[in-house]
Write a protein that holds these residues in place. Structure first.
Motif, PDB file in Angstrom:
ATOM      1  N   THR A 110       0.840  -1.194   0.000  1.00  0.00           N
ATOM      2  CA  THR A 110       0.000   0.000   0.000  1.00  0.00           C
ATOM      3  C   THR A 110       0.876   1.246   0.000  1.00  0.00           C
ATOM      4  O   THR A 110       2.102   1.173   0.186  1.00  0.00           O
ATOM      5  N   LYS A 111       0.225   2.388  -0.160  1.00  0.00           N
ATOM      6  CA  LYS A 111       0.968   3.669  -0.101  1.00  0.00           C
ATOM      7  C   LYS A 111       1.609   3.845   1.266  1.00  0.00           C
ATOM      8  O   LYS A 111       2.726   4.354   1.385  1.00  0.00           O
ATOM      9  N   ALA A 112       0.893   3.381   2.306  1.00  0.00           N
ATOM     10  CA  ALA A 112       1.424   3.500   3.669  1.00  0.00           C
ATOM     11  C   ALA A 112       2.629   2.590   3.880  1.00  0.00           C
ATOM     12  O   ALA A 112       3.618   2.984   4.508  1.00  0.00           O
ATOM     13  N   SER A 113       2.535   1.364   3.356  1.00  0.00           N
ATOM     14  CA  SER A 113       3.656   0.427   3.557  1.00  0.00           C
ATOM     15  C   SER A 113       4.907   0.893   2.812  1.00  0.00           C
ATOM     16  O   SER A 113       6.038   0.730   3.295  1.00  0.00           O
ATOM     17  N   ILE A 114       4.700   1.500   1.641  1.00  0.00           N
ATOM     18  CA  ILE A 114       5.853   2.054   0.885  1.00  0.00           C
ATOM     19  C   ILE A 114       6.490   3.203   1.671  1.00  0.00           C
ATOM     20  O   ILE A 114       7.720   3.313   1.770  1.00  0.00           O
ATOM     21  N   ALA A 115       5.626   4.048   2.269  1.00  0.00           N
ATOM     22  CA  ALA A 115       6.137   5.182   3.065  1.00  0.00           C
ATOM     23  C   ALA A 115       6.911   4.673   4.270  1.00  0.00           C
ATOM     24  O   ALA A 115       7.942   5.256   4.654  1.00  0.00           O
ATOM     25  N   LEU A 154       6.192  14.629   3.543  1.00  0.00           N
ATOM     26  CA  LEU A 154       4.905  14.898   4.197  1.00  0.00           C
ATOM     27  C   LEU A 154       3.782  14.050   3.581  1.00  0.00           C
ATOM     28  O   LEU A 154       2.903  13.564   4.287  1.00  0.00           O
ATOM     29  N   GLU A 155       3.831  13.873   2.262  1.00  0.00           N
ATOM     30  CA  GLU A 155       2.810  13.064   1.586  1.00  0.00           C
ATOM     31  C   GLU A 155       2.866  11.620   2.081  1.00  0.00           C
ATOM     32  O   GLU A 155       1.841  10.994   2.384  1.00  0.00           O
ATOM     33  N   GLY A 156       4.087  11.081   2.192  1.00  0.00           N
ATOM     34  CA  GLY A 156       4.248   9.710   2.692  1.00  0.00           C
ATOM     35  C   GLY A 156       3.761   9.581   4.122  1.00  0.00           C
ATOM     36  O   GLY A 156       3.106   8.596   4.497  1.00  0.00           O
ATOM     37  N   ALA A 157       4.069  10.575   4.955  1.00  0.00           N
ATOM     38  CA  ALA A 157       3.615  10.556   6.351  1.00  0.00           C
ATOM     39  C   ALA A 157       2.087  10.579   6.412  1.00  0.00           C
ATOM     40  O   ALA A 157       1.477   9.900   7.245  1.00  0.00           O
ATOM     41  N   ARG A 158       1.475  11.386   5.522  1.00  0.00           N
ATOM     42  CA  ARG A 158       0.002  11.452   5.500  1.00  0.00           C
ATOM     43  C   ARG A 158      -0.604  10.114   5.091  1.00  0.00           C
ATOM     44  O   ARG A 158      -1.665   9.718   5.596  1.00  0.00           O
ATOM     45  N   HIS A 159       0.055   9.388   4.199  1.00  0.00           N
ATOM     46  CA  HIS A 159      -0.436   8.057   3.812  1.00  0.00           C
ATOM     47  C   HIS A 159      -0.438   7.114   5.008  1.00  0.00           C
ATOM     48  O   HIS A 159      -1.377   6.313   5.191  1.00  0.00           O
ATOM     49  N   ILE A 160       0.608   7.217   5.822  1.00  0.00           N
ATOM     50  CA  ILE A 160       0.686   6.367   7.026  1.00  0.00           C
ATOM     51  C   ILE A 160      -0.417   6.757   8.012  1.00  0.00           C
ATOM     52  O   ILE A 160      -1.107   5.898   8.568  1.00  0.00           O
ATOM     53  N   ILE A 161      -0.597   8.064   8.217  1.00  0.00           N
ATOM     54  CA  ILE A 161      -1.637   8.552   9.134  1.00  0.00           C
ATOM     55  C   ILE A 161      -3.027   8.135   8.630  1.00  0.00           C
ATOM     56  O   ILE A 161      -3.896   7.728   9.411  1.00  0.00           O
ATOM     57  N   ALA A 162      -3.239   8.230   7.315  1.00  0.00           N
ATOM     58  CA  ALA A 162      -4.527   7.845   6.720  1.00  0.00           C
ATOM     59  C   ALA A 162      -4.835   6.377   7.028  1.00  0.00           C
ATOM     60  O   ALA A 162      -5.976   6.018   7.350  1.00  0.00           O
ATOM     61  N   GLU A 163      -3.796   5.547   6.950  1.00  0.00           N
ATOM     62  CA  GLU A 163      -4.006   4.129   7.258  1.00  0.00           C
ATOM     63  C   GLU A 163      -4.320   3.926   8.736  1.00  0.00           C
ATOM     64  O   GLU A 163      -5.167   3.101   9.092  1.00  0.00           O
ATOM     65  N   TRP A 164      -3.649   4.678   9.603  1.00  0.00           N
ATOM     66  CA  TRP A 164      -3.947   4.582  11.038  1.00  0.00           C
ATOM     67  C   TRP A 164      -5.406   4.966  11.309  1.00  0.00           C
ATOM     68  O   TRP A 164      -6.097   4.322  12.088  1.00  0.00           O
ATOM     69  N   ILE A 165      -5.837   6.048  10.673  1.00  0.00           N
ATOM     70  CA  ILE A 165      -7.227   6.509  10.859  1.00  0.00           C
ATOM     71  C   ILE A 165      -8.202   5.447  10.362  1.00  0.00           C
ATOM     72  O   ILE A 165      -9.204   5.139  11.012  1.00  0.00           O
ATOM     73  N   ASN A 166      -7.895   4.868   9.219  1.00  0.00           N
ATOM     74  CA  ASN A 166      -8.756   3.834   8.648  1.00  0.00           C
ATOM     75  C   ASN A 166      -8.869   2.610   9.564  1.00  0.00           C
ATOM     76  O   ASN A 166      -9.918   1.960   9.631  1.00  0.00           O
TER      77      ASN A 166
END
Length: 708
Positions: A110-115, A154-166
């Motif tokens: 996922t985008k989060a795992s890549i980040a 910052l974009e990569g960090a947001r992908h990780i945060i988005a996954e946490w929220i999900n």
């Protein structure tokens, strides 16, 4: 949470009754047997209540399997904490379990795992604390390797945060509840399909919108079918601003703009890309499951009414499978339903051999001592009925129109080939029509219930659940009526409590090799019919002219000694006790109670002794359609017509008025007062009088009313 606690949380049934029912189910007892012969143990639970316990017992088993798999997976990841273990142990639904498991679930890339691979998880944690005044500055030290700029970091960090929220169970629950309460389902026509002739039946969904929560089951299933067939696009959504506001309230903790701006962007991304699609899928699956449940329930009720339809009984029947060019297939059946004769007649166009056909029918009626005539309700049915009724028979003959839905399925089936290996499908189909008149239950059990045509979107619902429910209904009906062990087909026997398909074949084979079964006790000689099968099946198998008078009753062999004691105390034989209402009314039942047999069973025994072996079904009744209505063009608005209810749905009932097209009585036209349940007004095969409200020949639709 134990099995008992799980079932108790959803049913208002005493603990003792649930425990005893579970015990009996674990001992391989069937629902009909438990409800009929173990009333004292269960506290007199009926088949519906026992069926509910069975469903919840199975659901709990599935829940436990998933719980074990999740615990095993998280343990293997060395991530199971005491707090998480407790939450998983207390989870009451699969949805809660899956929410708890989501952060630990193995994912594709996922985008989060890549980040995370790019080392941005620490930056995501810094931002998520929402305390840093300058996240751009914090992000600079993460600019390396694949991360080529601060914005990329910052974009990569947001992908990780988005996954946490999900993956946050509180967020998911709040958004889930929002969709459950406020989701709107909207449909739009696929423009290139708008003028498609097939699409016209879905015309009302070309531009449609309503609350998902209030969408009736039949409408949801219709929309889903239209979407599957490519005629419409379907969308489920809630107000986006309300959803984002809800998540913000759970996630945003400070007013540090630099951090919260990034978190807000992550929230919007999480909602659009992860949360909304997942929750939409979830609520739609839930809505579909509920719609399936209602549709299956409607089908099951219709099937029950159809299977318990009025039988003509053991009479000689001439049956016709009508047709025009190919002629009418005629068969003659004896009292048992065995085929005596078959041939074709051609009374209709293009041949019009009316005189020859009339002479042939009259000859067959006399030669085979026919007592009733059955005519299939398919093509040329009305014309064949008019032809038959003009023949001057030398005796009174009842002429019945028989619903032939599914007869073609039976005629090509393995069962039909085994019964009539030397005859073609046309003969088998006509035999099925004749046998349906004689005994609908015995004949319809040979056909896949879905092919009988009394359902509502039966091909769109969960097929496994549909089969389970319909099999339960068939078993219930077969055991409620009872089965003549010496004449029943293997298909009918297979639904008897404790029998099944293999034992059913053994019973038929035993009859073939040894002749008539003359007692229930001799059932024990049948290969593989052991003590448990005998216990479950014996009371549902009838043996006419048996040595023991109770062998043709619903009294279980385990209770014969009680009836024998009643007879002995009354100083008469069991034969003299049966049907002797005067003696039976004076019996003091409490004197015959034992540790295992109480008043519920004793009352059942007395009722049976008063009227032993009585078929619970009503007798078949004659019906006549309007003689002036033969085709759709004959149907005019304002006409009052006799009809037969041939299908029931949640939105109304369909009525056969004697032509190919059945008319719909919408639920709003069933009665002058408000109706919430169609079955409270009409039943399958009920004879009704309807008024024609609208005729749409182009769409082949007829609207009817039953309001006087």
């Amino acid at each position: 949470m134990t099995e008992l606690q799980y079932i108790q949380s959803q049913l208002s049934i005493p603990e003792k009754s649930i425990l005893k029912t579970i015990q009996l189910l674990n001992e391989d007892c069937t629902i009909p047997f438990i409800s009929r012969y173990r009333k004292e143990m269960t506290g007199n639970l009926d088949e519906v209540q026992i069926g509910d316990i069975v469903k919840l017992k199975n659901a709990y088993s599935e829940l436990e399997k998933r719980r074990e798999a999740i615990l095993k997976s998280i343990t293997e990841q060395d991530a199971l904490t005491p707090q998480l273990q407790e939450k998983i142990a207390q989870a009451k639904t699969l949805t809660i379990l899956e929410d708890l498991y989501l952060p630990y679930k193995k994912k594709r890339k996922t985008k989060a795992s890549i980040a995370k691979e790019n080392g941005l998880e620490s930056l995501a944690k810094i931002i998520m604390k929402q305390q840093h005044e300058d996240v751009d500055y914090a992000a600079q030290r993460f600019v390396k390797g694949e991360v080529t700029s601060v914005e990329k970091a910052l974009e990569g960090a947001r992908h990780i945060i988005a996954e946490w929220i999900n993956e946050n169970e509180y967020v998911r629950n709040r958004i889930r509840r929002l969709y459950q309460r406020k989701a709107t389902i909207t449909t739009k026509v696929v423009k290139v399909k708008k003028d498609d002739e097939t699409a016209q039946k879905y015309k009302q969904y070309f531009d449609w919108s309503e609350s998902l929560q209030r969408t009736p089951s039949h409408r949801l299933l219709a929309m889903l079918r239209a979407e599957n067939e490519g005629f419409i696009k379907l969308k489920v959504e809630v107000d986006k601003e309300e959803a984002l506001h809800t998540i913000n309230g759970l996630v945003i903790k400070t007013h540090v703009k630099s951090s919260t701006d990034q978190v807000s962007m992550a929230i919007e991304d999480a909602y659009k890309r992860l949360l909304a699609p997942a929750i939409v899928n979830e609520v739609m699956n839930d809505a579909k499951s509920k719609a399936d449940e209602i549709a299956i329930s409607v089908f099951a009720e219709n099937l029950k009414q159809l299977l318990l339809g009025a039988p003509l009984g053991q009479k000689r029947v001439l049956a016709l499978d009508p047709g025009f060019k190919s002629g009418c297939k005629v068969v003659c059946l004896d009292e048992k339903g065995d085929l005596l004769h078959n041939e074709n007649i051609y009374p209709h166009p293009p041949q019009r051999e009316i005189t020859q056909a009339s002479k042939k029918i009259k000859s067959l009626v006399n030669a085979y001592k026919i007592e009733a005539i059955a005519i299939g309700n398919g093509t040329a049915s009305r014309e064949t009925e008019f032809f038959i009724k003009k023949i001057p028979f030398d005796r009174d003959l009842q002429v019945f129109i028989v619903n032939e839905a599914g007869a073609s399925i039976y005629s090509a089936s393995k069962i039909a080939r085994a019964e009539f290996p030397n005859y073609d499908v046309t003969v088998r189909g006509a035999v099925s029509i004749g046998r349906r008149l004689k005994d609908p239950l015995a004949e319809l059990v040979k056909i896949d219930p879905k092919a009988i045509g009394v359902g509502q979107y039966q091909h769109d619902v969960d097929q496994t659940k549909l089969k389970e429910e319909l099999d339960t209904v068939v078993m219930s009906c077969v055991n409620a009526v009872g089965v003549n062990v010496n004449t029943a087909s293997s298909a009918l026997l297979s639904y008897v409590s404790g029998i099944g398909s293999t034992l059913a074949e053994n019973v038929v084979q035993f009859r073939t090799e040894n002749g008539k079964i003359d007692s229930r006790s001799s059932l024990k000689k049948i290969p593989r019919l052991g003590p448990k099968a005998f216990e479950q099946a014996a009371a549902f198998l009838r043996i006419r002219d048996a040595k023991h008078p109770l062998d043709n009753s619903t009294v279980h062999p385990e209770s014969y000694h009680i009836v024998e004691k009643m007879a002995k105390d009354a100083k008469i034989s069991v034969n003299e006790l049966i049907g002797n209402k005067e003696v039976l009314s004076k019996i003091k039942l409490d004197t015959y109670c034992t540790e295992t047999i109480g008043l519920p069973t004793l009352n059942d025994i007395i009722k049976e002794l008063e009227k032993p072996g009585v078929d619970p079904r009503k007798a078949a009744k004659l019906f006549e359609f309007d003689k002036n209505v033969k085709k759709m063009s004959d149907v005019k608005v304002g006409m009052s017509l006799p009809g037969i209810v041939n299908n029931i749905t949640n939105f109304g009932c369909f009525v056969d008025i004697g032509i190919k097209e059945s008319g719909l009585v919408h639920i709003s036209k069933l009665a002058s007062e408000f109706i919430s349940d169609v079955n409270s007004v009409v039943k399958l095969h009920q004879h009704v009088t309807v008024t024609v409200v609208e005729v749409d020949e182009a769409r082949k639709r007829i609207q009817l009313s039953m309001i006087e």
